[in-house]
Structures are given as C-alpha cells and as structure tokens.
Motif scaffolding. Structure first.
Motif, mmCIF file in Angstrom:
data_model
loop_
_atom_site.group_PDB
_atom_site.id
_atom_site.type_symbol
_atom_site.label_atom_id
_atom_site.label_comp_id
_atom_site.label_asym_id
_atom_site.label_seq_id
_atom_site.Cartn_x
_atom_site.Cartn_y
_atom_site.Cartn_z
ATOM 1 N N ASP A 1 0.800 -1.136 -0.029
ATOM 2 C CA ASP A 1 -0.169 0.000 -0.275
ATOM 3 C C ASP A 1 0.792 1.392 0.109
ATOM 4 O OD1 ASP A 1 -2.215 -1.568 -0.044
ATOM 5 O OD2 ASP A 1 -2.131 -1.709 2.298
ATOM 6 N N THR A 2 0.677 1.987 -0.829
ATOM 7 C CA THR A 2 1.309 3.460 -0.978
ATOM 8 C C THR A 2 0.282 4.615 -1.054
ATOM 9 O OG1 THR A 2 1.336 3.373 -3.361
ATOM 10 C CG2 THR A 2 3.217 2.273 -2.494
ATOM 11 N N GLN A 3 0.949 5.775 -1.021
ATOM 12 C CA GLN A 3 0.014 7.040 -1.054
ATOM 13 C C GLN A 3 -0.855 6.972 -2.033
ATOM 14 O OE1 GLN A 3 2.444 10.052 -0.053
ATOM 15 N NE2 GLN A 3 2.607 9.828 2.355
ATOM 16 N N SER A 4 -0.237 6.480 -3.101
ATOM 17 C CA SER A 4 -0.834 6.509 -4.819
ATOM 18 C C SER A 4 -1.549 5.613 -4.829
ATOM 19 C CB SER A 4 0.145 6.877 -5.754
ATOM 20 O OG SER A 4 1.161 5.792 -5.685
ATOM 21 N N GLY A 5 -1.787 4.513 -3.892
ATOM 22 C CA GLY A 5 -2.446 3.569 -4.320
ATOM 23 C C GLY A 5 -2.060 2.196 -4.000
ATOM 24 N N THR A 6 -2.525 0.981 -4.229
ATOM 25 C CA THR A 6 -2.017 -0.423 -4.221
ATOM 26 C C THR A 6 -0.775 -0.652 -5.117
ATOM 27 O OG1 THR A 6 -3.882 -1.023 -2.794
ATOM 28 C CG2 THR A 6 -2.454 -2.693 -3.658
ATOM 29 N N ASN A 7 0.224 -1.057 -4.809
ATOM 30 C CA ASN A 7 1.161 -1.407 -5.916
ATOM 31 C C ASN A 7 1.582 -3.060 -5.700
ATOM 32 O OD1 ASN A 7 3.184 -1.472 -7.695
ATOM 33 N ND2 ASN A 7 4.975 -1.139 -6.354
ATOM 34 N N GLU A 8 1.172 -3.797 -6.933
ATOM 35 C CA GLU A 8 1.308 -5.150 -6.777
ATOM 36 C C GLU A 8 2.592 -5.675 -7.279
ATOM 37 O OE1 GLU A 8 -1.726 -8.518 -7.961
ATOM 38 O OE2 GLU A 8 -0.451 -8.501 -9.787
ATOM 39 N N VAL A 9 3.618 -6.302 -6.687
ATOM 40 C CA VAL A 9 4.991 -6.639 -6.650
ATOM 41 C C VAL A 9 5.116 -7.882 -7.396
ATOM 42 C CG1 VAL A 9 5.801 -4.737 -5.367
ATOM 43 C CG2 VAL A 9 5.376 -6.947 -4.402
ATOM 44 N N GLY B 1 3.275 -4.310 3.205
ATOM 45 C CA GLY B 1 3.177 -5.381 2.281
ATOM 46 C C GLY B 1 2.150 -6.611 2.787
ATOM 47 N N HIS B 2 1.730 -7.122 1.941
ATOM 48 C CA HIS B 2 0.543 -8.287 2.323
ATOM 49 C C HIS B 2 0.082 -9.148 1.160
ATOM 50 C CE1 HIS B 2 -2.923 -5.669 0.627
ATOM 51 N NE2 HIS B 2 -2.002 -4.861 0.746
ATOM 52 N N VAL B 3 0.022 -10.395 1.279
ATOM 53 C CA VAL B 3 -0.479 -11.281 0.387
ATOM 54 C C VAL B 3 -1.930 -10.877 -0.111
ATOM 55 C CG1 VAL B 3 -1.021 -13.518 -0.283
ATOM 56 C CG2 VAL B 3 0.833 -12.912 1.069
ATOM 57 N N THR B 4 -2.131 -10.646 -1.266
ATOM 58 C CA THR B 4 -3.412 -10.168 -1.924
ATOM 59 C C THR B 4 -4.367 -11.560 -2.411
ATOM 60 O OG1 THR B 4 -2.551 -9.671 -4.164
ATOM 61 C CG2 THR B 4 -2.933 -7.843 -2.350
ATOM 62 N N ALA B 5 -3.634 -12.658 -2.775
ATOM 63 C CA ALA B 5 -4.438 -13.753 -3.606
ATOM 64 C C ALA B 5 -3.454 -14.631 -3.395
ATOM 65 C CB ALA B 5 -4.761 -13.439 -4.914
ATOM 66 N N GLY B 6 -3.726 -16.031 -3.709
ATOM 67 C CA GLY B 6 -2.841 -17.281 -3.844
ATOM 68 C C GLY B 6 -2.741 -17.886 -2.712
ATOM 69 N N SER B 7 -2.149 -19.164 -2.616
ATOM 70 C CA SER B 7 -1.915 -19.995 -1.607
ATOM 71 C C SER B 7 -0.675 -20.446 -1.314
ATOM 72 C CB SER B 7 -2.671 -21.303 -2.034
ATOM 73 O OG SER B 7 -2.357 -22.619 -1.038
ATOM 74 N N ILE B 8 -0.086 -20.557 0.136
ATOM 75 C CA ILE B 8 1.032 -20.979 0.459
ATOM 76 C C ILE B 8 0.654 -22.364 1.352
ATOM 77 C CG2 ILE B 8 3.166 -20.660 1.640
ATOM 78 C CD1 ILE B 8 2.603 -17.596 0.830
ATOM 79 N N THR B 9 1.303 -23.385 0.920
ATOM 80 C CA THR B 9 1.164 -24.546 2.065
ATOM 81 C C THR B 9 2.476 -25.262 2.072
ATOM 82 O OG1 THR B 9 0.640 -26.187 0.033
ATOM 83 C CG2 THR B 9 -1.151 -25.150 0.993
#
Length: 554
Positions: free
Chosen positions: A20-28, A67-75
């Motif tokens: 999350d940034t001041q200009s919005g969400t930046n997916e990396v 930073g945060h996980v927005t989608a997907g799976s980690i098992t």
C-alpha cells in the motif's frame, strides 16, 4: 535417509503480493507458482527487484511495511500458511521453517552478545530448555555453521565479528531447530568461497539426512547450478523460466535468462578488455615507481579475553606487493585473512605496527595530519555495502560533492556541476542528483559511491568488496564501468574480494592471503592456470559452479 517424493513439501500457487502506497496499491508479485519437494533444493535467481526476497518473506509472513498477500496459496506439508494467526505462524517459524536473512548487521542486535541471540533463538523453538542444554545447543549450531572456537565466540558481540562471521551466526540461528524447510536469502553473499562451501555442504547434509528442503535465494548462478536441483528465474515479480538447473543454464530459453548466464563471471571467463588496454601497457614508464608499494607491512592488535587481560593478535604479517600505475591488483583470501586490514592501512585509516607504504615513491608513514589529509585526495575508497556507505539524509548530488566540500575544492556552483559530470561518467541520469539513497536500487547506489570516490580526481581507488553485494547483471555493469573508468582516467585499483570468479575478469595481478600472510602472488592468468600452493588450489576448487559453462567469453 529421506528421499524426494512426488508430494511437495512447499507449494505456492498464484501468489500475489502488494504494498500500500500513498498513490494506491502496488502489486509486486504477479501470480507466482512453484513447488519444493522434500529433500530438494530449489534456487530462485534474478536481479535486484525481481521479487526473490519478497517471495521468501511472504512464505514466513515477514513482509516489510505495508506489504501483504492479496491472493494465492502457500502450503507447507499440506497446511495453508496464509490463513494462520500471528501466534500460529510464530510456532511455524524456526521449528518448521528456518529463515536466514541476507544482511547480518540489520538482523543482529549490536548491544547483545552473539551467544545471547543464538540462545534466544534456541529457546524460542523449544528444542532445548534449561541453561546448560540451551548453551550446549547454541555452541553446537555455531559449530555447524562453520564458526571455530564457538565457546569463546558466544561471549563476543556482532561488531567483533567479520561480515562473514556474522552471516554464519545467522545461519546457525536458522538451522537451530533442524527445520523441514530452510529459506536462505543470499546466505553466502558475504562469505569467502571456502566458508561458503562449509555452509552449503552443511545444508546439503541436512537435505540428505533429515529430508530438509532448501529454498535458496541467490544472484550467484554458479552457486545455483552447483547446489540446486531446480532453478526458478524471476523478473519483475513473475517467473519467466523454471526447470532442472543444468537445462536452464546450458540451454536457456528466455532472453532474460540468457542475459543472466552471459553476465555471470566464472574461473573460465576472460579479463574484461578495453579498447586501449594494450596502449596503456606500452605507455608505462618502466623506470617510474609503482603507484602503490607495500613492504613488510605488519599489524598487531590486542584482543581482550576477559577482565583486564589481553592477548596479542597479528592480523597482517610481513605483507609486500606493488601495483603499477593503471593496473588492478586483487587481494583475495578467506574472511579474517587480513585483506581489509591491509586496505585500511593503505588508506591510512589504520597505522601499521611496522613496515612501509609508498604512494608514487613517497612514504606515507609519519605524515602530519595535514599531509595525510592532502594525500587522501589521491586515494579514495569504495566500500562493500551500497546501503550503509551512503548518508540517507543527503541527496545524491550532495553525496557526490561531499569530498569537494571537505577539501574546499571550488564553489557551490562548480561542485554542483562536478556532481552532474560524475553522474554522466558513471552512466546515471543527472535527474538523480535530487533523489535520496532510499529511492535508488543497489546498483545505482554503488555507482553513486563510485562517483563520490572519483570526485577529487584520485589516482588510486581502493575497492573493498565493492561488487559482492550486487546481483549478477548489476555486478557485470559495475565491473564494466570500473574497467572503462580505469581506461579513461588511468586509475590504479586495489581490489579486495573473496570472489575469485570476479578476480578472473577484473584484475591483472593477484595476491592470495592466508592468516595475515601472502602465500602466493603473480598474474591472474598464471595463478589460475597453475597455482603452486595447496591453499590457492582449495580456494579455486571451492568456487561454486566451476565446471558449469557460465560467463563472458564462452
């Protein structure tokens, strides 16, 4: 002994991470998917900013900042990690997943002893309780990580360790509980090749005996080729190529992977050539004194052993060498061999116990403070860490012009103009002059450090592990830049490094140091082709991926 099975230990599917940034969400991270099988080593390679470390941090839920996980799976072993609570994840970290971060200075508390920090990690995993059991396990893990005299090392502090020793301590902490999965984020970038082999051999031992899997984050393609069954190549947050290591490296398909393979230095690589190198060689006056001459240089320290008792320690022992003008001499050896201590004495940051140092035939020992100050205009350093060597509160333009301010060279306008000229010289846009180090990549920061070193138009540059923290593409660019600047400005380099593959492409001559002494010296071609000392042969044999066809000139 555990073998590799078809069911993955770690499975990542369509992983997406954003900040999350001041200009919005930046997916990396954009839909990353791969598996790690039990007992398998998988290497993730790519340049800085490709998403390697972000992927590793997401697995252990240690993403920085917003930073945060927005989608997907980690098992892990079939257990979903992205839905665990904080306390549940804390129980997974350490016991099930060991994590070895890259930067030892940022991850070891400077006010706590190494022993205290290792023992805290042992207690946190619950593998030992009671003072004696915890201390015994702490000593054991330091030994496993390649630290000799572990009992004494427990009582020392991070600042009393070399960079390689600090990294080994972090590796010991990561291995403390014999985890199912070890995530190693550039675990050997600060280590010399022989210690690197000790650490990596231990990881391989865990893989064989315990079924421990290793996720290796690295920019070293030779290391990836030698140590991993599979390689995952990342660029801009995506996987561009993945598969068995040898197939990826011998027959890369994606253009980016091809660039990585071409840029990787190896012992089979050729010296970086410049258009006028032969002309420079012919222009050297054989009667002129060398740019740098060191004779019988010795440095003793007193090491406090407890209470008021101290023991003498000889860090440098009767070292002698000469560097002709316009040439590069590499000092190589293991951590603690005395390389950086020699560099500090040449820069007059440390005074020798005995011996002499001459710059263009002039002895520098015994100089007054004013004379030493003037002498330093002719010799400038470039240090290892592009993150720690730049003042975060100074913008790039002021950082580059700082030596001009200190030596009172020119006025404000001329210093600003010189800073812009230097940005051009190191192939950076002038627009970066108003930016701060935190806004630059690692490679850009190291170019700024080189520009600052050239501000006073020195004759000699001391490069202390100046490319060891850089990924392979940026490293190649910086080495090419250094060769170009040497050609244009007739610079003399003292190149301190533990990476012999880099020595192969960057240096004319090499001195091999062991325990404070030079044990072998000569031209790079001669030493690499026919080393006379067993120690040198061990250093060459320990280079990762020595048999893999990597690097320029192949």
């Amino acid at each position: 002994m555990s073998g590799i099975t078809d069911a993955p230990l770690l499975s990542i599917r369509d992983l997406r991470v954003a900040f999350d940034t001041q200009s919005g969400t930046n997916e990396v991270l954009h839909g990353v998917s791969f598996d790690v099988l039990p007992g398998e080593t998988v290497a993730i390679v790519g340049e800085s900013g490709s998403g390697k470390s972000t992927t590793a941090s997401a697995i252990v839920n240690l993403l920085p900042g917003t930073g945060h996980v927005t989608a997907g799976s980690i098992t892990l072993d079939g257990r979903e990690l992205t839905t665990l609570t904080k306390s549940q994840m804390e129980r997974v970290r350490g016991r099930d997943i060991g994590y070895v971060p890259q930067d030892p200075m940022s991850n070891l508390n400077p006010v706590w002893s190494i022993g205290f920090q290792v023992k805290e990690a042992v207690r946190a995993t619950g593998i030992a309780s009671g003072r004696r059991d915890v201390e015994a396990r702490a000593i054991e893990v330091l030994k496993q990580a390649g630290l000799g005299d572990a009992e004494r090392r427990l009582h020392q502090y991070p600042h009393q360790f070399s960079g390689g020793m600090r990294q080994r301590a972090l590796i010991g902490i990561g291995l403390a509980a014999d985890p199912k999965l070890l995530i190693a984020d550039e675990p050997t970038s600060a280590l010399d090749v022989t210690v690197q082999r000790v650490i990596l051999d231990h990881m391989a031992k865990l893989t064989r005996e315990l079924g421990t899997s290793v996720l290796l984050i690295t920019h070293d393609l030779g290391l990836a080729a030698e140590r991993a069954e599979k390689i995952v190549v990342m660029k801009d947050g995506e996987i561009v190529e993945a598969g068995p290591s040898r197939i990826i490296l011998e027959n890369p398909i994606h253009p980016y992977t091809k660039r990585l393979v071409t840029a990787a230095p190896s012992i089979a690589s050729q010296r970086i050539q410049t258009s006028s190198r032969e002309r420079i060689d012919l222009d050297v006056d054989p009667a002129a004194p060398p740019a740098v001459r060191v004779t019988d240089l010795t440095k003793d320290y007193k090491i406090r052993q407890g209470g008021f008792r101290s023991e003498p320690f000889r860090a440098v022992d009767s070292v002698s060498f000469a560097i002709p003008r316009g040439k590069t001499l590499a000092l190589v050896g293991e951590s603690g061999s005395g390389k950086s201590t020699v560099a500090k004495m040449v820069l007059k940051l440390e005074e020798p116990t005995s011996g002499t140092i001459e710059i263009d035939g002039r002895h520098i020992e015994g100089l007054t403070r004013k004379q030493a100050f003037e002498m330093r205009r002719r010799m400038q350093p470039v240090f290892q860490d592009p993150y720690g060597s730049l003042d975060p509160l100074r913008n790039v333009g002021n950082t580059i012009s700082e030596p001009l301010d200190i030596h009172n060279v020119g006025d404000k306008a001329s210093r600003r103009a010189r800073a812009k000229e230097l940005l051009d010289q190191v192939s950076l846009p002038q627009a970066l002059a108003t930016r701060y180090p935190s806004e630059l990549s690692g490679g850009q920061r190291q170019r700024v450090a080189i520009a600052r070193a050239l501000a006073l138009k020195p004759d000699i540059v001391v490069l202390d592990e100046a490319v060891s923290a850089l990924d392979v593409l940026v490293q190649d660019q910086v080495l090419q830049l250094l060769a170009q600047l040497q050609e244009e400005l007739d610079l003399t380099y003292l190149f301190i490094t533990h990476d012999l593959a880099v020595v192969r492409v960057a240096a004319d001559d090499v001195c091999v140091m062991e325990k404070g002494r030079i044990v072998e010296q000569g031209t790079v071609d001669a030493i690499f082709a026919n080393p006379s000392q067993e120690y040198t042969r061990r250093l060459l044999d320990a280079i990762p991926g020595a048999a893999i066809p990597l690097g320029r000139g192949l």
